[in-house]
Design an enzyme around this catalytic site. Structure first.
Site, PDB file in Angstrom:
ATOM      1  N   ASN A  32       0.832  -1.217   0.000  1.00  0.00           N
ATOM      2  CA  ASN A  32       0.000   0.000   0.000  1.00  0.00           C
ATOM      3  C   ASN A  32       0.863   1.261   0.000  1.00  0.00           C
ATOM      4  O   ASN A  32       0.352   2.371   0.041  1.00  0.00           O
ATOM      5  CB  ASN A  32      -0.974   0.019   1.190  1.00  0.00           C
ATOM      6  CG  ASN A  32      -0.266   0.156   2.516  1.00  0.00           C
ATOM      7  OD1 ASN A  32       0.953   0.026   2.595  1.00  0.00           O
ATOM      8  ND2 ASN A  32      -1.021   0.402   3.572  1.00  0.00           N
ATOM      9  N   THR A  35       5.009   2.933   3.663  1.00  0.00           N
ATOM     10  CA  THR A  35       6.451   3.148   3.869  1.00  0.00           C
ATOM     11  C   THR A  35       7.260   2.545   2.723  1.00  0.00           C
ATOM     12  O   THR A  35       8.447   2.833   2.601  1.00  0.00           O
ATOM     13  CB  THR A  35       6.947   2.574   5.224  1.00  0.00           C
ATOM     14  OG1 THR A  35       6.631   1.181   5.284  1.00  0.00           O
ATOM     15  CG2 THR A  35       6.301   3.287   6.398  1.00  0.00           C
ATOM     16  N   GLY A  36       6.641   1.721   1.898  1.00  0.00           N
ATOM     17  CA  GLY A  36       7.314   1.201   0.705  1.00  0.00           C
ATOM     18  C   GLY A  36       7.362   2.269  -0.376  1.00  0.00           C
ATOM     19  O   GLY A  36       6.721   3.314  -0.261  1.00  0.00           O
ATOM     20  N   LYS A  91      -2.558  -3.108  12.903  1.00  0.00           N
ATOM     21  CA  LYS A  91      -3.482  -3.760  11.965  1.00  0.00           C
ATOM     22  C   LYS A  91      -2.755  -4.713  11.024  1.00  0.00           C
ATOM     23  O   LYS A  91      -3.222  -5.812  10.762  1.00  0.00           O
ATOM     24  CB  LYS A  91      -4.225  -2.706  11.139  1.00  0.00           C
ATOM     25  CG  LYS A  91      -5.383  -2.072  11.868  1.00  0.00           C
ATOM     26  CD  LYS A  91      -6.148  -1.190  10.892  1.00  0.00           C
ATOM     27  CE  LYS A  91      -7.407  -0.645  11.520  1.00  0.00           C
ATOM     28  NZ  LYS A  91      -8.077   0.315  10.626  1.00  0.00           N
ATOM     29  N   GLY A 102      -4.892 -16.370   5.413  1.00  0.00           N
ATOM     30  CA  GLY A 102      -6.121 -16.827   4.755  1.00  0.00           C
ATOM     31  C   GLY A 102      -5.878 -17.139   3.285  1.00  0.00           C
ATOM     32  O   GLY A 102      -6.384 -18.135   2.758  1.00  0.00           O
ATOM     33  N   LYS A 105      -3.956 -20.383   3.111  1.00  0.00           N
ATOM     34  CA  LYS A 105      -4.811 -21.546   3.432  1.00  0.00           C
ATOM     35  C   LYS A 105      -5.712 -21.878   2.242  1.00  0.00           C
ATOM     36  O   LYS A 105      -5.806 -23.034   1.824  1.00  0.00           O
ATOM     37  CB  LYS A 105      -5.651 -21.221   4.670  1.00  0.00           C
ATOM     38  CG  LYS A 105      -6.607 -22.324   5.050  1.00  0.00           C
ATOM     39  CD  LYS A 105      -7.243 -22.059   6.406  1.00  0.00           C
ATOM     40  CE  LYS A 105      -8.328 -23.083   6.692  1.00  0.00           C
ATOM     41  NZ  LYS A 105      -9.660 -22.604   6.280  1.00  0.00           N
ATOM     42  N   ALA A 114       7.558 -12.584   8.161  1.00  0.00           N
ATOM     43  CA  ALA A 114       8.709 -11.771   8.562  1.00  0.00           C
ATOM     44  C   ALA A 114       8.441 -11.269   9.975  1.00  0.00           C
ATOM     45  O   ALA A 114       7.622 -10.383  10.189  1.00  0.00           O
ATOM     46  CB  ALA A 114       8.872 -10.590   7.606  1.00  0.00           C
ATOM     47  N   TYR A 145       4.612  -2.294  17.656  1.00  0.00           N
ATOM     48  CA  TYR A 145       5.324  -3.143  16.692  1.00  0.00           C
ATOM     49  C   TYR A 145       5.611  -4.511  17.318  1.00  0.00           C
ATOM     50  O   TYR A 145       5.318  -5.551  16.729  1.00  0.00           O
ATOM     51  CB  TYR A 145       6.622  -2.451  16.293  1.00  0.00           C
ATOM     52  CG  TYR A 145       7.423  -3.156  15.227  1.00  0.00           C
ATOM     53  CD1 TYR A 145       6.904  -3.364  13.957  1.00  0.00           C
ATOM     54  CD2 TYR A 145       8.724  -3.588  15.484  1.00  0.00           C
ATOM     55  CE1 TYR A 145       7.659  -3.995  12.969  1.00  0.00           C
ATOM     56  CE2 TYR A 145       9.485  -4.209  14.504  1.00  0.00           C
ATOM     57  CZ  TYR A 145       8.945  -4.410  13.245  1.00  0.00           C
ATOM     58  OH  TYR A 145       9.699  -5.027  12.269  1.00  0.00           O
TER      59      TYR A 145
END
Ligand code: UDP
Length: 312
Positions: A32, A35-36, A91, A102, A105, A114, A145
């Protein structure tokens, strides 16, 4: 394999995307971009085996195509970032991990989480072995965190035990290298940026606290080995050579040839006093150990910071 990686446009995630493509896997990068950075994966976007999906993994995600492996790397990871996004951090560690598990699975895919050395908190044992349960302040500023990652580990183990999901957990210790943001806020990008611009190098506390810094290429090697292994319990990956922050600051001044002064600032709340990975498990079971020593890795990182435009 077709590999879905959350946080694939982040610092570590983008190095993994690149490495997985080199190994001829297909990569679906989900990020999203809080921070990337899209720039981190821009060079990969011409590759037909790479796709980028702008999505917050804390929200559900339906994947129609077959996925073989899910790597869950999405999360703010630098202390200033997770202090700026405390709820997003909680979150993505909780709901994001649930959504990523999910997908694994539903797809009968393998899953790798990570995790972090922060699960050990301000440790009372040094070095830290995987068997150490940690010393975390759940309600302190770093708790957002630490506890999110501890929850993520517990959830991953629950999916493994209850659903038989084929899971792995890596506890990552202080990684550095090219593609860290200048304003990332962690010690190495701060010190390099400050030293290169002649600004005071900010040492928090008296600089006697220790960390053990691992170059990003060493980490990606270790993660590839862990992906191929059948280890379900957490595995530490990091470089066990421990350094005081004051000595790190001096080393960076020396490597950059900078005349910047040192500026001592207050130590952030709950800042761990020591941190060093015990990597016996990784050495023995993965036949892995870091190869790039601090001076070499820092030199490569400094070179990268010298080359990128100032706006980045
Ligand atoms: N630190 C520092 N100056 C800075 C940034 C960080 O002295 O400008 C210290 C920080 O207090 C901690 C260590 O460097 O003791 C490593 O901090 P970093 O934010 O890199 O990561 P952490 O290991 O705390 O997650």
């Amino acid at each position: 394999m077709k590999i879905l990686i959350t946080g694939g446009a982040g610092f570590i995630g983008s190095h993994l995307c690149q490495r997985l493509l080199e190994d001829r896997h297909e990569v679906l990068c989900v990020d999203n971009l809080i921070t990337g950075r899209r720039e981190n994966v821009q060079p990969l976007e011409g590759n037909r085996s790479f796709r980028f999906l702008l999505h917050n993994i804390s929200l559900p995600l339906q994947i129609q195509e077959k996925i073989d492996y899910v790597l869950h790397f999405a999360s703010p990871a630098s202390p200033p970032d997770y202090l700026m996004f405390p709820i997003q951090t909680m979150k993505v560690g909780s709901l994001g991990t649930l959504n990523a598990l999910g997908i694994a699975k539903a797809q009968k895919a393998k899953f790798l989480l990570a995790s972090t050395s922060e699960v050990y908190g301000d440790p009372l044992e040094n070095p830290q072995r995987e068997s150490y349960w940690g010393h975390v302040n759940p309600i302190g500023p770093r708790g957002v965190y630490d506890e999110a990652k501890r929850f993520a580990e517990a959830l991953t183990m629950a999916y493994h035990r209850e659903h038989g999901l084929d899971t792995r957990i890596v506890r990552i210790f202080n990684i550095y290298g090219p593609r860290m943001r200048r304003e990332d806020g962690r010690a190495i990008p701060n010190f390099i940026t400050q030293a290169m611009s002649g600004k005071p190098v900010t040492v928090f506390g008296d600089g006697s606290q220790t960390r053990s810094f691992c170059f990003v290429d060493d980490l990606t090697e270790g993660i590839l080995k862990l992906m191929e292994s059948d280890l379900h319990d957490p595995v530490n990956l990091g470089n066990p050579s421990e350094i005081r922050l004051l000595d790190l600051a001096k080393l960076i001044l020396q490597l950059t040839g900078s005349l910047s002064p040192l500026a001592f600032k207050p130590l952030p709340e709950d800042d761990p006093k020591v941190r060093c990975p015990d990597i016996r498990l990784a050495r023995e079971k993965l036949k892995w150990q870091p190869r790039i020593m601090l001076e070499e890795g820092l030199t490569r990182t400094v070179d990268w910071f010298r080359e990128i435009p100032l706006g980045r």
